[in-house]
Design a protein around this motif. Structure first.
Motif, mmCIF file in Angstrom:
data_model
loop_
_atom_site.group_PDB
_atom_site.id
_atom_site.type_symbol
_atom_site.label_atom_id
_atom_site.label_comp_id
_atom_site.label_asym_id
_atom_site.label_seq_id
_atom_site.Cartn_x
_atom_site.Cartn_y
_atom_site.Cartn_z
ATOM 1 N N GLY A 25 13.109 49.042 50.012
ATOM 2 C CA GLY A 25 12.147 49.074 48.919
ATOM 3 C C GLY A 25 10.849 49.701 49.390
ATOM 4 O O GLY A 25 10.673 50.037 50.554
ATOM 5 N N TYR A 26 9.922 49.832 48.466
ATOM 6 C CA TYR A 26 8.649 50.490 48.775
ATOM 7 C C TYR A 26 7.685 49.597 49.544
ATOM 8 O O TYR A 26 6.973 50.049 50.417
ATOM 9 N N PHE A 27 7.609 48.341 49.198
ATOM 10 C CA PHE A 27 6.560 47.475 49.725
ATOM 11 C C PHE A 27 7.102 46.353 50.599
ATOM 12 O O PHE A 27 6.474 45.311 50.730
ATOM 13 N N SER A 28 8.247 46.563 51.196
ATOM 14 C CA SER A 28 8.876 45.527 52.003
ATOM 15 C C SER A 28 9.601 46.186 53.164
ATOM 16 O O SER A 28 9.899 47.371 53.120
ATOM 17 N N ASN A 29 9.875 45.408 54.174
ATOM 18 C CA ASN A 29 10.712 45.890 55.262
ATOM 19 C C ASN A 29 11.990 45.054 55.358
ATOM 20 O O ASN A 29 12.665 45.048 56.368
ATOM 21 N N LYS A 30 12.307 44.335 54.267
ATOM 22 C CA LYS A 30 13.476 43.468 54.242
ATOM 23 C C LYS A 30 14.723 44.256 53.857
ATOM 24 O O LYS A 30 14.796 44.823 52.773
ATOM 25 N N ALA A 31 15.693 44.264 54.734
ATOM 26 C CA ALA A 31 16.997 44.830 54.389
ATOM 27 C C ALA A 31 17.666 43.899 53.386
ATOM 28 O O ALA A 31 17.502 42.675 53.437
ATOM 29 N N VAL A 32 18.402 44.457 52.448
ATOM 30 C CA VAL A 32 19.168 43.713 51.445
ATOM 31 C C VAL A 32 18.270 42.685 50.724
ATOM 32 O O VAL A 32 18.701 41.584 50.400
ATOM 33 N N SER A 33 17.030 43.057 50.504
ATOM 34 C CA SER A 33 16.053 42.206 49.794
ATOM 35 C C SER A 33 15.947 40.805 50.390
ATOM 36 O O SER A 33 15.639 39.840 49.692
ATOM 37 N N GLY A 34 16.230 40.688 51.676
ATOM 38 C CA GLY A 34 16.132 39.402 52.348
ATOM 39 C C GLY A 34 17.369 38.526 52.243
ATOM 40 O O GLY A 34 17.345 37.368 52.658
ATOM 41 N N TYR A 35 18.448 39.065 51.712
ATOM 42 C CA TYR A 35 19.695 38.292 51.635
ATOM 43 C C TYR A 35 20.418 38.320 52.976
ATOM 44 O O TYR A 35 20.299 39.277 53.744
ATOM 45 N N ASP A 36 21.183 37.294 53.233
ATOM 46 C CA ASP A 36 21.963 37.119 54.459
ATOM 47 C C ASP A 36 23.273 37.885 54.313
ATOM 48 O O ASP A 36 24.162 37.477 53.567
ATOM 49 N N THR A 37 23.409 38.993 55.025
ATOM 50 C CA THR A 37 24.616 39.815 54.884
ATOM 51 C C THR A 37 25.865 39.131 55.440
ATOM 52 O O THR A 37 26.964 39.400 54.977
ATOM 53 N N VAL A 38 25.700 38.256 56.390
ATOM 54 C CA VAL A 38 26.852 37.549 56.947
ATOM 55 C C VAL A 38 27.442 36.600 55.903
ATOM 56 O O VAL A 38 28.660 36.425 55.814
ATOM 57 N N ALA A 39 26.597 36.010 55.074
ATOM 58 C CA ALA A 39 27.053 35.042 54.067
ATOM 59 C C ALA A 39 28.025 35.663 53.065
ATOM 60 O O ALA A 39 28.913 34.965 52.555
ATOM 61 N N TYR A 40 27.896 36.936 52.773
ATOM 62 C CA TYR A 40 28.859 37.579 51.872
ATOM 63 C C TYR A 40 30.282 37.399 52.414
ATOM 64 O O TYR A 40 31.221 37.190 51.655
ATOM 65 N N PHE A 41 30.408 37.488 53.723
ATOM 66 C CA PHE A 41 31.717 37.400 54.367
ATOM 67 C C PHE A 41 32.153 35.955 54.598
ATOM 68 O O PHE A 41 33.329 35.640 54.468
ATOM 69 N N THR A 42 31.215 35.100 54.971
ATOM 70 C CA THR A 42 31.576 33.732 55.344
ATOM 71 C C THR A 42 31.543 32.749 54.175
ATOM 72 O O THR A 42 32.282 31.767 54.181
ATOM 73 N N GLN A 43 30.684 32.999 53.191
ATOM 74 C CA GLN A 43 30.568 32.100 52.053
ATOM 75 C C GLN A 43 31.066 32.730 50.754
ATOM 76 O O GLN A 43 31.166 32.050 49.744
ATOM 77 N N GLY A 44 31.311 34.019 50.799
ATOM 78 C CA GLY A 44 31.828 34.711 49.625
ATOM 79 C C GLY A 44 30.839 34.837 48.492
ATOM 80 O O GLY A 44 31.229 34.986 47.332
ATOM 81 N N LYS A 45 29.549 34.808 48.824
ATOM 82 C CA LYS A 45 28.520 34.934 47.790
ATOM 83 C C LYS A 45 27.200 35.352 48.426
ATOM 84 O O LYS A 45 26.991 35.168 49.628
ATOM 85 N N PRO A 46 26.297 35.904 47.616
ATOM 86 C CA PRO A 46 24.975 36.249 48.131
ATOM 87 C C PRO A 46 24.157 34.979 48.380
ATOM 88 O O PRO A 46 24.141 34.076 47.553
ATOM 89 N N VAL A 47 23.510 34.927 49.537
ATOM 90 C CA VAL A 47 22.673 33.795 49.918
ATOM 91 C C VAL A 47 21.362 34.356 50.469
ATOM 92 O O VAL A 47 21.385 35.232 51.333
ATOM 93 N N LYS A 48 20.248 33.854 49.979
ATOM 94 C CA LYS A 48 18.946 34.299 50.483
ATOM 95 C C LYS A 48 18.777 33.874 51.934
ATOM 96 O O LYS A 48 19.144 32.769 52.317
ATOM 97 N N GLY A 49 18.215 34.774 52.724
ATOM 98 C CA GLY A 49 17.903 34.465 54.106
ATOM 99 C C GLY A 49 16.549 33.788 54.211
ATOM 100 O O GLY A 49 15.822 33.674 53.224
ATOM 101 N N ASP A 50 16.209 33.384 55.407
ATOM 102 C CA ASP A 50 14.962 32.681 55.685
ATOM 103 C C ASP A 50 14.244 33.407 56.822
ATOM 104 O O ASP A 50 14.887 33.830 57.788
ATOM 105 N N SER A 51 12.928 33.494 56.735
ATOM 106 C CA SER A 51 12.166 34.223 57.750
ATOM 107 C C SER A 51 12.264 33.590 59.138
ATOM 108 O O SER A 51 11.987 34.251 60.132
ATOM 109 N N LYS A 52 12.667 32.328 59.230
ATOM 110 C CA LYS A 52 12.800 31.732 60.560
ATOM 111 C C LYS A 52 14.017 32.266 61.304
ATOM 112 O O LYS A 52 14.126 32.086 62.511
ATOM 113 N N TRP A 53 14.929 32.909 60.580
ATOM 114 C CA TRP A 53 16.082 33.562 61.209
ATOM 115 C C TRP A 53 16.056 35.042 60.853
ATOM 116 O O TRP A 53 16.803 35.522 60.019
ATOM 117 N N LYS A 54 15.160 35.755 61.492
ATOM 118 C CA LYS A 54 14.921 37.172 61.203
ATOM 119 C C LYS A 54 15.250 37.996 62.439
ATOM 120 O O LYS A 54 15.027 37.565 63.567
#
Length: 145
Positions: A25-54
């Motif tokens: 995006g223009y005003f962020s440096n978050k890949a995938v809008s801050g979503y946890d890409t691993v969760a797509y594979f392990t939980q089968g759904k989009p899950v928001k990530g947390d800045s403590k695990w960046k």
């Protein structure tokens, strides 16, 4: 102030923005809008990530919902990062161009994560995933030169 902002937007060239390999995006440096890409594979759904695990990877900040998912990504980022840098897979294929992606519009095909711009675009993508992937795989290297 509005004129100055408009001038600034005009001076920012599309090619300088489009060269980024990871969509943030223009005003962020978050890949995938801050979503946890691993969760797509392990939980089968989009899950928001947390800045403590960046984690920084390919110039972008990747967020995760747990230390375990962060560790999985660090061990094999290419296994979990979305294809085409997280840009809309349909746009890369059908338009040979960049478009943002909505992390809620996704698919895993043959173990790879693909994102799309919107639900409508995803419905187009779903009609011929294999064909669009084939086209996007050809287009993508030329887009990120």
């Amino acid at each position: 102030m509005k004129k100055l902002l408009a001038l600034l937007v005009l001076l920012i060239s599309w090619p300088s923005w489009s060269a980024d390999q990871i969509y943030t995006g223009y005003f962020s440096n978050k890949a995938v809008s801050g979503y946890d890409t691993v969760a797509y594979f392990t939980q089968g759904k989009p899950v928001k990530g947390d800045s403590k695990w960046k984690f920084e990877y390919q110039g972008a900040d990747w967020y995760f919902s747990s230390q375990e998912n962060l560790d999985k990504f660090k061990a094999n980022p290419d296994d979990f990062a979305p294809q085409y840098g997280g840009y809309c897979a349909w746009a890369v294929a059908a338009k040979n161009d960049f478009a943002s992606a909505d992390p809620e519009q996704w698919a895993i095909v043959e173990g790879k994560l693909y994102l799309n711009y919107s639900a409508d675009v995803k419905s187009l993508w779903d009609k011929d995933r294999a064909g669009f992937i084939e086209k996007a795989d050809v287009n993508w290297p030329n887009l990120i030169k």
